[in-house]
Design a protein around this motif. Structure first.
Motif, mmCIF file in Angstrom:
data_model
loop_
_atom_site.group_PDB
_atom_site.id
_atom_site.type_symbol
_atom_site.label_atom_id
_atom_site.label_comp_id
_atom_site.label_asym_id
_atom_site.label_seq_id
_atom_site.Cartn_x
_atom_site.Cartn_y
_atom_site.Cartn_z
ATOM 1 N N VAL A 129 15.943 54.984 -24.457
ATOM 2 C CA VAL A 129 14.562 54.532 -24.264
ATOM 3 C C VAL A 129 14.396 54.088 -22.813
ATOM 4 O O VAL A 129 15.181 53.287 -22.307
ATOM 5 C CB VAL A 129 14.240 53.365 -25.229
ATOM 6 C CG1 VAL A 129 12.895 52.742 -24.896
ATOM 7 C CG2 VAL A 129 14.279 53.845 -26.675
ATOM 8 N N ASN A 130 13.364 54.625 -22.146
ATOM 9 C CA ASN A 130 13.119 54.168 -20.771
ATOM 10 C C ASN A 130 11.696 53.678 -20.566
ATOM 11 O O ASN A 130 11.301 53.355 -19.458
ATOM 12 C CB ASN A 130 13.495 55.255 -19.741
ATOM 13 C CG ASN A 130 13.017 56.618 -20.178
ATOM 14 O OD1 ASN A 130 11.892 56.721 -20.669
ATOM 15 N ND2 ASN A 130 13.846 57.630 -20.059
ATOM 16 N N GLY A 131 10.944 53.573 -21.631
ATOM 17 C CA GLY A 131 9.604 52.991 -21.530
ATOM 18 C C GLY A 131 9.141 52.500 -22.904
ATOM 19 O O GLY A 131 9.334 53.184 -23.906
ATOM 20 N N ILE A 132 8.588 51.283 -22.920
ATOM 21 C CA ILE A 132 8.083 50.723 -24.183
ATOM 22 C C ILE A 132 6.626 50.340 -23.960
ATOM 23 O O ILE A 132 6.322 49.547 -23.065
ATOM 24 C CB ILE A 132 8.857 49.446 -24.600
ATOM 25 C CG1 ILE A 132 10.374 49.693 -24.607
ATOM 26 C CG2 ILE A 132 8.396 48.956 -25.971
ATOM 27 C CD1 ILE A 132 11.204 48.444 -24.883
ATOM 28 N N ALA A 133 5.742 50.908 -24.776
ATOM 29 C CA ALA A 133 4.320 50.537 -24.724
ATOM 30 C C ALA A 133 3.843 50.394 -26.159
ATOM 31 O O ALA A 133 4.473 50.945 -27.067
ATOM 32 C CB ALA A 133 3.525 51.622 -23.997
ATOM 33 N N PRO A 134 2.739 49.661 -26.389
ATOM 34 C CA PRO A 134 2.268 49.537 -27.763
ATOM 35 C C PRO A 134 2.072 50.911 -28.396
ATOM 36 O O PRO A 134 1.404 51.774 -27.839
ATOM 37 C CB PRO A 134 0.924 48.795 -27.608
ATOM 38 C CG PRO A 134 1.082 48.013 -26.342
ATOM 39 C CD PRO A 134 1.929 48.873 -25.443
ATOM 40 N N GLY A 135 2.731 51.123 -29.531
ATOM 41 C CA GLY A 135 2.570 52.380 -30.261
ATOM 42 C C GLY A 135 3.419 53.529 -29.759
ATOM 43 O O GLY A 135 3.436 54.589 -30.373
ATOM 44 N N MET A 136 4.142 53.357 -28.650
ATOM 45 C CA MET A 136 4.897 54.500 -28.129
ATOM 46 C C MET A 136 6.147 54.129 -27.324
ATOM 47 O O MET A 136 6.099 53.272 -26.448
ATOM 48 C CB MET A 136 4.018 55.374 -27.266
ATOM 49 C CG MET A 136 4.690 56.713 -27.009
ATOM 50 S SD MET A 136 3.603 57.900 -26.250
ATOM 51 C CE MET A 136 3.692 57.397 -24.567
ATOM 52 N N LEU A 137 7.231 54.840 -27.653
ATOM 53 C CA LEU A 137 8.456 54.742 -26.866
ATOM 54 C C LEU A 137 8.611 56.014 -26.055
ATOM 55 O O LEU A 137 8.392 57.116 -26.574
ATOM 56 C CB LEU A 137 9.676 54.637 -27.790
ATOM 57 C CG LEU A 137 9.875 53.354 -28.570
ATOM 58 C CD1 LEU A 137 11.125 53.465 -29.431
ATOM 59 C CD2 LEU A 137 9.984 52.175 -27.610
ATOM 60 N N THR A 138 9.020 55.861 -24.801
ATOM 61 C CA THR A 138 9.360 57.027 -24.000
ATOM 62 C C THR A 138 10.879 57.091 -23.934
ATOM 63 O O THR A 138 11.532 56.085 -23.660
ATOM 64 C CB THR A 138 8.812 56.875 -22.566
ATOM 65 O OG1 THR A 138 7.508 56.336 -22.649
ATOM 66 C CG2 THR A 138 8.771 58.188 -21.846
ATOM 67 N N THR A 139 11.439 58.272 -24.200
ATOM 68 C CA THR A 139 12.896 58.423 -24.137
ATOM 69 C C THR A 139 13.249 59.646 -23.306
ATOM 70 O O THR A 139 12.371 60.443 -22.953
ATOM 71 C CB THR A 139 13.525 58.591 -25.541
ATOM 72 O OG1 THR A 139 13.398 59.963 -25.939
ATOM 73 C CG2 THR A 139 12.856 57.702 -26.598
ATOM 74 N N ASN A 140 14.543 59.810 -23.035
ATOM 75 C CA ASN A 140 14.986 60.996 -22.297
ATOM 76 C C ASN A 140 14.883 62.260 -23.148
ATOM 77 O O ASN A 140 15.144 63.359 -22.675
ATOM 78 C CB ASN A 140 16.429 60.792 -21.819
ATOM 79 C CG ASN A 140 17.395 60.565 -22.975
ATOM 80 O OD1 ASN A 140 16.974 60.167 -24.063
ATOM 81 N ND2 ASN A 140 18.675 60.795 -22.754
ATOM 82 N N ARG A 141 14.505 62.117 -24.427
ATOM 83 C CA ARG A 141 14.410 63.274 -25.320
ATOM 84 C C ARG A 141 12.981 63.532 -25.794
ATOM 85 O O ARG A 141 12.769 64.368 -26.670
ATOM 86 C CB ARG A 141 15.280 63.048 -26.566
ATOM 87 C CG ARG A 141 16.722 62.690 -26.268
ATOM 88 C CD ARG A 141 17.495 63.912 -25.823
ATOM 89 N NE ARG A 141 18.896 63.588 -25.642
ATOM 90 C CZ ARG A 141 19.852 64.492 -25.532
ATOM 91 N NH1 ARG A 141 19.555 65.776 -25.572
ATOM 92 N NH2 ARG A 141 21.098 64.137 -25.351
ATOM 93 N N GLY A 142 12.044 62.749 -25.323
ATOM 94 C CA GLY A 142 10.662 62.918 -25.767
ATOM 95 C C GLY A 142 10.067 61.579 -26.161
ATOM 96 O O GLY A 142 10.729 60.539 -26.053
#
Ligand SMILES: Cc1cc2nc3c(=O)[nH]c(=O)nc-3n(C[C@H](O)[C@H](O)[C@H](O)COP(=O)(O)OP(=O)(O)OC[C@H]3O[C@@H](n4cnc5c(N)ncnc54)[C@H](O)[C@@H]3O)c2cc1C
Length: 457
Positions: free
Chosen positions: A213-226
């Motif tokens: 995981v490289n980003g956390i926002a309400p309702g959404m995680l950003t990862t190196n896989r999507g």
């Protein structure tokens, strides 16, 4: 030859995983997304699936389930509450804190019950916790700590014993007495976390490994896989939290390290005693924690280099030479009969420390939850945290969500170099205090100054 790092002896014991679970297959959706597959994330997933089997629960893990402290710790399932009771009472009430203490001590039975029900063999052995005092100053601390814990609701569970009774249990040179905590257990940490991950999958949750995981926002995680979309996100990254964007100063990654001896002979065990296989520690300010393993080895753990500048982490659990030397010195001091024993493995890991040294669990109005900052008692606390996170995520108001550690928001740690200087000075003062007390001095005030420096006491 001593093996260094490679995560931990516990993985040398059972073997590192040969393969990884599939990573997140691109952009995906879940009802609850969990970051980190250690005890906290896995327990949260377990209880979510128990409460609502139809819920889509997805865990995303940077390495593999059990890579962090959950696969490296000292194996103390203590049900203990090492945090600052008074601080919780300031924002709740003494009775609420006693309810938290009761809930914490219940975690030992709960973890063991799930392990038994799920067929998880984690070398679990019930026994007492034994905290030994080896000089007069430590003995004073022992009495104060015992009274403190009884005051906060552990009467009947925590009591002090004298030198003779201590010697009947274990022969540690100079032991003046011990604090006994009943209802605890020893575990093999990596076996527990591996078994728990499998149980969570059987319950229907999905674990994606090698997904960072490289980003956390309400309702959404950003990862190196999507991206992973979910209305509820639970951050379960304890000692690694400082590596997440925007959270560098949230919890300080405190290092702890261990060594393990070869299996000791019956003759050496006859000299040591320790027939009750208690989880064992001492009253040094730089305290140690030990266990007698399934195979009759001794593990010794302590702080070593407590904190690396800029919240840097270890490399796959590899400790430095000075830390290993210090741990061996503790082994030889407490267990002179084991002086000739080979040291088979040395390793380390990180645990999370909040600015007020009080663990928290919570869920914000934005749907982002968290748990951690257990300050070294995470083996049992993570279970209570997982149960609480499940209730919070499902919007349930229960006895657990009313406990005073829920939704606490301590302030952030100072920026560097203050953070590093503070922790370093604290452990320097602890070391000086221990040396003065070992030389026969009265309880040293240096440790109290150290505590004040970092907000611990
Ligand atoms: C050496 C040592 C000895 C200890 N001894 C004891 C003990 O005897 N008793 C006790 O009660 N407690 C002990 N503790 C503390 C206890 O082990 C921890 O508090 C507990 O395991 C924390 O569990 P967790 O799941 O919150 O965190 P962890 O087990 O650390 O898991 C966090 C997970 O998050 C993953 N992760 C990190 N960053 C990301 C990212 N960006 N994306 C996705 N995943 C990520 C990590 O890979 C890791 O698997 C010890 C800790 C250490 C280090």
């Amino acid at each position: 030859m001593t093996t260094l790092g490679q995560l931990s002896f516990w993985y040398a014991d059972i073997g590192l995983p040969q393969s990884r679970r599939a990573p997140l297959p691109g952009d995906s959706e879940a009802d609850v997304a969990i970051i980190g597959a250690g005890y906290t994330g896995l327990w949260a997933a377990w209880y979510l699936k128990q409460l609502d089997p139809g819920l889509r629960v997805t865990l995303v893990e940077k390495h593999f389930a059990g890579y962090g402290a959950s696969g490296r710790n000292g194996g103390w399932l203590s049900g203990g509450f090492s945090w600052n009771h008074q601080r919780y009472a300031e924002t709740s009430s003494p009775e609420a804190v006693r309810a938290l203490v009761r809930a914490m001590s219940g975690t030992v039975d709960e973890v063991i019950a799930v392990a038994e029900e799920q067929g998880i063999d984690a070398d679990i052995r019930r026994g007492d916790e034994l905290m030994v005092a080896t000089n007069d100053a430590q003995h004073e601390r022992l009495k104060t700590e015992t009274e403190h814990r009884v005051h906060w609701g552990e009467e009947g569970r925590v009591f002090a014993i004298g030198a003779d009774e201590t010697r009947a249990r274990i022969r540690i040179p100079g032991a003046r007495g011990a604090m006994v905590v009943t209802g605890t257990a020893r575990i093999q940490p990596a076996k527990l976390v591996r078994g728990l991950a499998e149980a969570v999958e059987r319950a229907g949750a999905v674990i994606h490994e090698e997904t960072e995981v490289n980003g956390i926002a309400p309702g959404m995680l950003t990862t190196n896989r999507g991206c992973l979309r979910a209305p509820v996100i639970l951050r379960c990254t304890e000692g690694f939290t400082a590596t997440l964007p925007g959270l560098r100063r949230e919890w300080l990654p405190m290092n702890s390290a261990q060594i393990v001896t070869e299996p000791l002979s019956p003759e050496i065990w006859a000299q040591i005693g320790w027939d009750g296989h208690e989880i064992l520690g001492d009253f040094d300010h730089t305290y140690c924690y030990c266990q007698r393993t399934r195979e009759g080895r001794i593990t010794v753990g302590a702080r070593g280099v407590p904190y690396k500048f800029g919240s840097r982490l270890d490399r796959d659990g590899t400790p430095d030479a000075e830390t290993v030397r210090r741990l061996i010195a503790i082994l030889h001091r407490h267990f002179p009969a084991a002086r000739g024993a080979r040291i088979d493995h040395a390793w380390c890991g990180v645990l999370g420390v909040p600015r007020d040294w009080c663990a928290t669990v919570g869920l914000g109005a934005d749907g982002i939850g968290w748990a951690g900052g257990y300050v070294g008692t995470g083996v049992s606390t993570a279970n209570l945290a997982g149960r609480t996170l499940a209730d919070l995520a499902l919007g349930r108001q229960t006895d657990l969500t009313a406990l005073p550690w829920v939704n606490r928001r301590p302030r952030a740690w100072e920026p560097e170099p203050l953070r590093w200087l503070g922790v370093r000075a604290m452990y320097r003062l602890y070391g000086l205090a221990d040396r003065a007390e070992a030389a026969g001095g009265p309880p040293s005030r240096l440790a109290a100054w150290g505590n004040r420096l970092t907000g611990r006491g």
